[in-house]
Structure formats: structure tokens, C-alpha cells
Design an enzyme around this catalytic site. Structure first.
Site, short mmCIF file in Angstrom:
data_model
loop_
_atom_site.label_atom_id
_atom_site.label_comp_id
_atom_site.label_asym_id
_atom_site.label_seq_id
_atom_site.Cartn_x
_atom_site.Cartn_y
_atom_site.Cartn_z
N GLU A 56 0.82 -1.21 0.00
CA GLU A 56 0.00 0.00 0.00
C GLU A 56 0.85 1.26 0.00
OE1 GLU A 56 -2.81 -0.57 3.21
OE2 GLU A 56 -3.99 -1.93 1.93
N GLU A 67 -2.05 -9.93 -6.37
CA GLU A 67 -2.01 -10.65 -7.65
C GLU A 67 -1.08 -9.96 -8.64
OE1 GLU A 67 -4.59 -9.55 -5.86
OE2 GLU A 67 -6.47 -10.42 -6.57
N CYS A 103 -6.82 -5.99 -11.32
CA CYS A 103 -6.09 -7.26 -11.38
C CYS A 103 -6.68 -8.19 -12.44
CB CYS A 103 -6.08 -7.94 -10.02
SG CYS A 103 -4.99 -7.09 -8.86
N1 THU Z 1 -6.36 -6.25 -2.49
C1 THU Z 1 -5.56 -7.18 -3.07
O1 THU Z 1 -4.33 -7.19 -2.87
N2 THU Z 1 -6.11 -8.11 -3.88
C2 THU Z 1 -7.47 -8.24 -4.06
O2 THU Z 1 -7.90 -9.14 -4.78
C3 THU Z 1 -8.40 -7.31 -3.42
C4 THU Z 1 -7.78 -6.15 -2.74
C5 THU Z 1 -5.75 -5.27 -1.57
C6 THU Z 1 -5.62 -3.85 -2.05
C7 THU Z 1 -5.55 -3.10 -0.75
O3 THU Z 1 -4.20 -3.11 -0.28
C8 THU Z 1 -6.39 -3.91 0.20
O4 THU Z 1 -6.52 -5.19 -0.38
C9 THU Z 1 -7.76 -3.34 0.48
O5 THU Z 1 -8.42 -3.07 -0.70
#
Ligand code: THU
Length: 145
Positions: A56, A67, A103
Site C-alpha cells: 500500500e 495478484e 487485477c
Molecule cells: N487487495 C488485493 O491485494 N487483492 C485483491 O484481490 C483485493 C484487494 C488489496 C488492495 C488493498 O491493499 C487492500 O486489499 C484493500 O483493498
């Protein structure tokens, strides 16, 4: 000599083993803002596994999902687009986690349309779908002419 060479994408894989690796990857997530850890494990044509976690950012939009981290890492390591066998993604969701739209678009670009996508949670629940099923009507390189 047989002429029925099996495509790498059709080689069987163990979804639960891939999920376990995705859970390990989620432990490396950098999530100071959402505190929501996601992990991904991408299986390549040689049986290697590329791990990804979400990373993040204080400006929010530069955040990279688990992903995409796994996919970009594998591409940067020299693996060819369309050569991957499967991807797993795991998060602490009630049901199997759903990959975000960005993604899905990146999977469509870098993976074969029929590549399996394993969506899982931390309670042992998972479902398996495909890249194309996750993004019907996708905009792809074919649309660029
Ligand atoms: N996130 C992912 O890494 N993959 C997903 O399939 C859904 C969301 C992450 C993005 C962010 O850091 C956090 O989850 C909340 O949205």
C-alpha cells in the site's frame, strides 16, 4: 514419439498447495492503511511459484494488489506472458476473495484466458474459475487492431 504434447496450462496442479503458499505471501503484506493482508501465488510453466502481497501507499492509488505483485515479479524474472499455469489469491474474507477489476485486466493481459484462478479465504474455502470468466467482454490487444 507421441505428438500429443500437453500444453503447460493443462498440467494438473494442487490448488490447496498454491493456497498455502499464497497465505505465506500474505504475511509479507505492507498494509499500514487497510490492515487487510492479501497473498498470491503464481505457478509458472516449470513448476516454480512466484509470491505476491499487497503493497500500500499513503497516496492510496499507487497501491499494488497481491495478484499484480506476483504477476509483475514473474514477468520481471523473465517468464513469458501467457505461460503461467495457475494463480491463487487469499484474503481474510467471509467467502473466497474476489480479485479487483484492475487485477482482472492485468491477468487478461498476462495470462491465457483459460488459466485457472483459485480464490480462497483463511477458513479453507475456495473456488476455481478462469481469467476470462472473471472479465467477460474485456478490452484486449485485439481491440487495438
Ligand atoms: N487487495 C488485493 O491485494 N487483492 C485483491 O484481490 C483485493 C484487494 C488489496 C488492495 C488493498 O491493499 C487492500 O486489499 C484493500 O483493498
Amino acid at each position: 514419439m507421441s505428438d500429443s504434447v500437453e500444453s503447460p496450462l493443462q498440467v494438473p496442479f494442487d490448488p490447496q498447495a498454491l493456497i498455502r503458499q499464497a497465505i505465506e505471501a500474505s504475511k509479507r503484506a505492507y498494509v499500514p492503511y487497510s490492515r487487510f493482508r492479501v497473498g498470491s501465488a503464481l505457478l509458472d510453466a516449470e513448476g516454480g511459484v512466484h509470491l505476491g502481497c499487497n503493497v500500500e501507499n499513503a497516496a492510496y492509488s499507487p497501491t499494488n494488489c497481491a495478484e499484480r505483485t506476483a504477476l509483475f515479479r514473474a514477468i520481471a524474472d523473465g517468464h513469458a506472458a501467457q505461460s503461467f499455469r495457475a494463480i491463487a489469491v487469499v484474503g481474510d474474507t467471509d467467502g473466497p476473495i474476489a480479485p479487483c477489476g484492475v487485477c482482472r485486466q492485468v491477468m487478461m493481459e498476462l495470462c491465457a484466458p483459460d488459466m485457472p484462478v483459485v480464490m480462497a479465504n483463511l477458513h479453507g474455502e475456495y473456488t476455481i474459475t478462469t481469467v476470462s470468466a472473471l472479465l467477460p467482454g474485456a478490452f484486449t490487444s485485439k481491440d487495438l487492431g
